[in-house]
Design a protein around this motif. Structure first.
Motif, PDB file in Angstrom:
ATOM      1  N   LEU A 114     -16.780   7.343   1.439  1.00 47.38           N
ATOM      2  CA  LEU A 114     -17.098   8.164   0.572  1.00 47.38           C
ATOM      3  C   LEU A 114     -15.326   7.587  -0.426  1.00 47.38           C
ATOM      4  O   LEU A 114     -15.436   7.148  -1.537  1.00 47.38           O
ATOM      5  N   LEU A 115     -14.376   7.118   0.306  1.00 41.42           N
ATOM      6  CA  LEU A 115     -13.090   7.191  -0.580  1.00 41.42           C
ATOM      7  C   LEU A 115     -13.028   5.893  -1.209  1.00 41.42           C
ATOM      8  O   LEU A 115     -12.564   5.768  -2.624  1.00 41.42           O
ATOM      9  N   GLU A 116     -14.074   4.964  -0.970  1.00 41.95           N
ATOM     10  CA  GLU A 116     -14.195   3.601  -1.501  1.00 41.95           C
ATOM     11  C   GLU A 116     -15.085   3.453  -3.162  1.00 41.95           C
ATOM     12  O   GLU A 116     -14.851   2.884  -4.278  1.00 41.95           O
ATOM     13  N   ASP A 117     -15.615   4.442  -2.707  1.00 43.46           N
ATOM     14  CA  ASP A 117     -16.591   4.435  -4.248  1.00 43.46           C
ATOM     15  C   ASP A 117     -16.349   5.503  -4.966  1.00 43.46           C
ATOM     16  O   ASP A 117     -16.235   5.265  -6.209  1.00 43.46           O
ATOM     17  N   ILE A 118     -15.843   6.400  -4.396  1.00 41.10           N
ATOM     18  CA  ILE A 118     -15.257   7.628  -5.464  1.00 41.10           C
ATOM     19  C   ILE A 118     -13.538   7.513  -6.325  1.00 41.10           C
ATOM     20  O   ILE A 118     -13.963   7.392  -7.234  1.00 41.10           O
ATOM     21  N   VAL A 119     -13.261   6.726  -5.453  1.00 35.18           N
ATOM     22  CA  VAL A 119     -11.468   6.649  -6.018  1.00 35.18           C
ATOM     23  C   VAL A 119     -11.342   5.012  -6.557  1.00 35.18           C
ATOM     24  O   VAL A 119     -10.990   4.794  -5.534  1.00 35.18           O
ATOM     25  N   PRO A 120     -10.817   4.929  -7.364  1.00 38.07           N
ATOM     26  CA  PRO A 120     -10.287   3.764  -7.944  1.00 38.07           C
ATOM     27  C   PRO A 120      -9.208   3.412  -7.172  1.00 38.07           C
ATOM     28  O   PRO A 120      -8.637   4.047  -6.742  1.00 38.07           O
ATOM     29  N   GLU A 121      -8.898   1.902  -7.569  1.00 38.49           N
ATOM     30  CA  GLU A 121      -7.932   1.547  -6.863  1.00 38.49           C
ATOM     31  C   GLU A 121      -6.585   2.120  -7.567  1.00 38.49           C
ATOM     32  O   GLU A 121      -6.513   2.262  -8.992  1.00 38.49           O
ATOM     33  N   SER A 122      -5.511   2.501  -6.626  1.00 31.45           N
ATOM     34  CA  SER A 122      -4.719   3.625  -7.578  1.00 31.45           C
ATOM     35  C   SER A 122      -3.238   3.622  -7.093  1.00 31.45           C
ATOM     36  O   SER A 122      -3.317   3.930  -5.729  1.00 31.45           O
ATOM     37  N   GLU A 123      -2.595   4.588  -6.829  1.00 32.62           N
ATOM     38  CA  GLU A 123      -1.517   5.140  -5.951  1.00 32.62           C
ATOM     39  C   GLU A 123      -2.046   5.837  -5.359  1.00 32.62           C
ATOM     40  O   GLU A 123      -2.427   5.723  -3.949  1.00 32.62           O
ATOM     41  N   LEU A 124      -2.988   6.510  -6.114  1.00 32.79           N
ATOM     42  CA  LEU A 124      -4.213   7.517  -4.927  1.00 32.79           C
ATOM     43  C   LEU A 124      -4.208   6.963  -3.233  1.00 32.79           C
ATOM     44  O   LEU A 124      -4.090   7.676  -2.472  1.00 32.79           O
ATOM     45  N   TYR A 176      -4.297  16.172   5.085  1.00 34.95           N
ATOM     46  CA  TYR A 176      -5.254  15.994   3.799  1.00 34.95           C
ATOM     47  C   TYR A 176      -6.144  15.537   4.523  1.00 34.95           C
ATOM     48  O   TYR A 176      -7.345  15.948   3.463  1.00 34.95           O
ATOM     49  N   PHE A 177      -6.973  14.454   5.222  1.00 35.63           N
ATOM     50  CA  PHE A 177      -8.035  14.506   5.265  1.00 35.63           C
ATOM     51  C   PHE A 177      -9.509  15.696   5.443  1.00 35.63           C
ATOM     52  O   PHE A 177     -10.468  15.113   4.890  1.00 35.63           O
ATOM     53  N   TYR A 178      -8.877  16.756   6.084  1.00 36.42           N
ATOM     54  CA  TYR A 178      -9.868  17.824   6.036  1.00 36.42           C
ATOM     55  C   TYR A 178     -10.027  17.964   4.728  1.00 36.42           C
ATOM     56  O   TYR A 178     -10.872  19.265   4.301  1.00 36.42           O
ATOM     57  N   VAL A 179      -9.334  17.990   3.911  1.00 36.79           N
ATOM     58  CA  VAL A 179      -9.009  18.609   2.579  1.00 36.79           C
ATOM     59  C   VAL A 179      -9.534  16.925   1.764  1.00 36.79           C
ATOM     60  O   VAL A 179     -10.568  17.106   0.312  1.00 36.79           O
ATOM     61  N   LEU A 180      -9.671  16.212   1.939  1.00 37.37           N
ATOM     62  CA  LEU A 180     -10.123  15.241   0.899  1.00 37.37           C
ATOM     63  C   LEU A 180     -11.320  14.533   1.415  1.00 37.37           C
ATOM     64  O   LEU A 180     -11.952  14.433   0.171  1.00 37.37           O
ATOM     65  N   ARG A 181     -11.853  15.234   2.081  1.00 31.40           N
ATOM     66  CA  ARG A 181     -12.709  13.638   2.573  1.00 31.40           C
ATOM     67  C   ARG A 181     -13.445  15.372   2.354  1.00 31.40           C
ATOM     68  O   ARG A 181     -15.210  14.903   1.325  1.00 31.40           O
ATOM     69  N   PRO A 182     -13.985  17.318   1.793  1.00 31.45           N
ATOM     70  CA  PRO A 182     -15.168  17.823   1.871  1.00 31.45           C
ATOM     71  C   PRO A 182     -14.496  17.695   0.105  1.00 31.45           C
ATOM     72  O   PRO A 182     -16.110  17.756  -0.976  1.00 31.45           O
TER      73      PRO A 182
END
Length: 260
Positions: free
Chosen positions: A183-193, A156-162
């Motif tokens: 990237l994760l902290e900036d782009i993805v809001p607090e959520s189940e994802l 999953y990390f090799y898909v999520l990162r790009p």
């Protein structure tokens, strides 16, 4: 391991009669999600003496190779690009090279060469090519690892990162940071994802050996939606970049003069 890498770089300089200008870690260690068995991916930029360039055969042709590649083993993967090759790729906004410039794990840096390259990033930044690079990486890895009901879950990390890198480019119109966590902290809001991704990251960093497991629908749904959306976004861009050849020629000449 740092000392082993340093010694290997010295050996490469002597063996190939070059000077290394910059050497960094790339790959999963630089991205922030190494496995416990991850090897060390070292990448470097080097320069030859002036007489190597003052020849009728251009670099990269025949015996005048513009790469140095050491045999890969379970511990170390080390290779480098000759300076003019690196600068030509930089002119094209080559994403792997831009990532080298952003790596936090620096083994060696000489003179002002790399700092000057970093200062020129905005002159060569071309979002179209960078978006397609990361988007194609995400799509290829998704097809290979994540398209079934059971998946190679650490992939999953090799898909999520790009995917997150693409969204960073879309948001900021600049090259993305190399670290996955940033990237994760900036782009993805607090959520189940985000909770699911952070749980996977904790497992991976703890050395949890997990491979085939049921797919995580909230991650797959996000990835599938974003791949389709980002494809359309990339098609909508119509951006040109001014030719930076003369600036990069000067950087090459200045570095050659400084080194020799």
């Amino acid at each position: 391991m740092h000392e082993i890498i340093q010694q290997k770089l010295v050996e490469i300089e002597k063996k190939h009669e070059v000077k290394i200008l910059y050497a960094v870690e790339s790959g999963s260690r630089a991205w922030g999600f190494p496995s416990k068995d991850s090897n060390w991916d070292v990448r470097f930029i080097y320069i030859h003496p002036p007489e190597w360039y003052l020849a009728i055969d251009p670099q990269g042709i025949g015996e005048k190779r513009d790469v140095i590649e050491e045999p890969i083993n379970d511990l170390l993967d080390i290779s480098g690009w000759e300076i003019t090759k690196a600068l030509r790729l930089f002119r094209k906004n080559n994403p792997p090279l831009v990532e080298w410039l952003r790596s936090d794990i620096i083994y060696y840096q000489k003179y002002a060469f790399v700092d000057t390259m970093r200062s020129l990033e905005s002159d060569v930044f071309y979002p179209n090519s960078m978006l397609y690079h990361y988007l194609n990486m995400a799509k290829n890895n998704y097809r290979e690892y994540l398209s079934g009901s059971e998946v190679k879950i650490k992939k999953y990390f090799y898909v999520l990162r790009p995917i997150l890198a693409c969204k960073w480019i879309e948001k900021y119109n600049m090259a993305p940071p190399i670290g996955f966590q940033e990237l994760l902290e900036d782009i993805v809001p607090e959520s189940e994802l985000k909770n699911e991704v952070n749980q996977l990251l904790r497992r991976k960093l703890a050395g949890d050996e997990f491979d085939i497991e049921p797919r995580i629908d909230v991650i797959n749904n996000f990835v599938e939606y974003e791949m389709e959306r980002l494809e359309e976004y990339a098609k909508s861009l119509n951006i040109t970049v001014e030719d930076s050849t003369e600036i990069l020629n000067k950087l090459f000449r200045d570095t050659l003069q400084e080194d020799y």
